[in-house]
Design a protein around this motif. Structure first.
Motif, short mmCIF file in Angstrom:
data_model
loop_
_atom_site.label_atom_id
_atom_site.label_comp_id
_atom_site.label_asym_id
_atom_site.label_seq_id
_atom_site.Cartn_x
_atom_site.Cartn_y
_atom_site.Cartn_z
N VAL A 150 23.73 10.01 -27.24
CA VAL A 150 23.54 9.79 -25.81
C VAL A 150 24.90 9.87 -25.10
O VAL A 150 25.82 9.13 -25.46
CB VAL A 150 22.90 8.42 -25.54
N PRO A 151 25.04 10.75 -24.12
CA PRO A 151 26.32 10.82 -23.40
C PRO A 151 26.53 9.58 -22.53
O PRO A 151 25.57 9.04 -21.97
CB PRO A 151 26.16 12.08 -22.54
N ASP A 152 27.77 9.14 -22.44
CA ASP A 152 28.11 7.96 -21.62
C ASP A 152 27.20 6.77 -21.94
O ASP A 152 26.68 6.09 -21.05
CB ASP A 152 28.01 8.30 -20.13
N ALA A 153 27.00 6.54 -23.24
CA ALA A 153 26.04 5.54 -23.69
C ALA A 153 26.49 4.12 -23.37
O ALA A 153 27.68 3.80 -23.45
CB ALA A 153 25.83 5.68 -25.20
N PRO A 154 25.52 3.25 -23.02
CA PRO A 154 25.85 1.85 -22.77
C PRO A 154 26.10 1.07 -24.06
O PRO A 154 26.60 -0.05 -24.02
CB PRO A 154 24.60 1.32 -22.05
N VAL A 155 25.72 1.68 -25.20
CA VAL A 155 25.91 1.07 -26.52
C VAL A 155 26.65 2.08 -27.39
O VAL A 155 26.25 3.24 -27.47
CB VAL A 155 24.55 0.73 -27.17
N PRO A 156 27.74 1.69 -28.04
CA PRO A 156 28.48 2.65 -28.89
C PRO A 156 27.59 3.25 -29.97
O PRO A 156 26.84 2.55 -30.63
CB PRO A 156 29.58 1.77 -29.51
N GLY A 157 27.68 4.58 -30.11
CA GLY A 157 26.93 5.27 -31.15
C GLY A 157 25.46 5.45 -30.87
O GLY A 157 24.69 5.82 -31.78
N LEU A 158 25.03 5.24 -29.63
CA LEU A 158 23.61 5.31 -29.30
C LEU A 158 23.06 6.71 -29.51
O LEU A 158 23.65 7.71 -29.10
CB LEU A 158 23.39 4.87 -27.85
N GLN A 159 21.86 6.79 -30.15
CA GLN A 159 21.18 8.04 -30.43
C GLN A 159 19.89 8.11 -29.62
O GLN A 159 19.40 7.10 -29.10
CB GLN A 159 20.85 8.15 -31.92
N LEU A 160 19.30 9.31 -29.56
CA LEU A 160 18.10 9.53 -28.75
C LEU A 160 17.34 10.72 -29.32
O LEU A 160 17.93 11.72 -29.70
CB LEU A 160 18.51 9.82 -27.30
N TYR A 161 16.01 10.61 -29.39
CA TYR A 161 15.18 11.75 -29.79
C TYR A 161 14.80 12.56 -28.56
O TYR A 161 14.24 12.02 -27.60
CB TYR A 161 13.90 11.27 -30.50
N VAL A 162 15.11 13.86 -28.58
CA VAL A 162 14.76 14.75 -27.47
C VAL A 162 13.79 15.82 -27.98
O VAL A 162 13.84 16.23 -29.14
CB VAL A 162 16.01 15.41 -26.86
N SER A 163 12.90 16.25 -27.11
CA SER A 163 11.86 17.19 -27.52
C SER A 163 12.39 18.61 -27.68
O SER A 163 13.11 19.11 -26.82
CB SER A 163 10.72 17.20 -26.49
#
Length: 239
Positions: A150-163
């Motif tokens: 996740v760019p500019d994430a509020p949590v370090p190392g944050l990931q996200l599933y995108v379609s």
């Protein structure tokens, strides 16, 4: 580990059946306060707990759909006989909108998917997964989704599933992404009304849609194709 408490079970707390088993309940009920999912129980999680050893060696993954529901996460892990111990924490995010993935999933529903939206400010749930859990959840998302940072994430190392299919855009609103993560039956009803071909394939009701789609990979593939051919375009998360 907290002692067993019948009052803390997901059923007692009203989290209900996981959307994977009841598709029209998608995306399920999300948590709203920091919690620790332990088996079929949900316990309060204090910030002090979170900052000590609870989150150690875990990957934070942002949920925009059913992964925000403890019932769904518990289902995904227990069906693989994996231990269910998952911290789940709501986090304020910016720049991420929630749309509808431009495909029909294996459980028959049209799932939520993120898209870049500079004006969005949402509170979304972060699940903190250990290495084995992360691989297991990855397997439930592939090949329809990919996990990205996740760019500019509020949590370090944050990931996200995108379609991999992008999100549905709506011609009625000038091509803006159709909002996702809401009432699944209402979404499917709107899609059926717009497309005689989808109505013939999966209708006439949302119950028929999820039953037929879940039972047939061919119906899901054809339905996904028809979504594109009935006026809907797709907006993709940038690579």
């Amino acid at each position: 580990m907290a002692p067993k408490d019948p009052a803390r079970t997901l059923k007692a707390l009203g989290y209900g059946t996981p959307p994977a088993l009841a598709p029209l309940t998608y995306p399920g009920r999300p948590i709203t306060t920091p919690a620790l999912l332990l088996g079929d129980e949900l316990h309060d999680l204090t910030i002090q707990d979170a900052l000590t050893d609870v989150l150690k060696d875990r990957t934070p993954v942002l949920a925009v759909g059913s992964n925000a529901s403890p019932a769904q996460i518990a289902h995904k892990l227990t069906r693989l006989s994996l231990p269910v111990r998952v911290p789940m924490i709501p986090v304020r995010t910016r720049g991420i909108g929630i749309g509808c993935s431009a495909h029909i999933g294996r459980n028959g529903y049209v799932a939520a998917a993120p898209y870049p939206d500079p004006g969005a400010a949402l509170t979304l749930v972060v699940t903190w997964l250990d290495e084995v859990q992360l691989k297991a959840v990855d397997a439930t998302e592939l090949p329809n989704y990919r996990r990205v940072a996740v760019p500019d994430a509020p949590v370090p190392g944050l990931q996200l599933y995108v379609s991999e299919y992008g999100v549905l855009t709506d011609p009625a609103t000038g091509g803006a992404p159709r909002p996702g993560g809401g009432d699944q039956a209402a979404l499917l009803t709107a899609l059926l009304r717009r497309s005689p071909a989808l109505l013939a394939l999966l209708g006439p009701t949302p119950d028929d849609w999820v039953r037929r789609a879940a039972a047939s990979p061919a119906a899901r593939e054809e339905g996904t194709r028809l979504l594109r051919e009935t006026g809907y375009q797709t907006a993709h998360w940038p690579r």
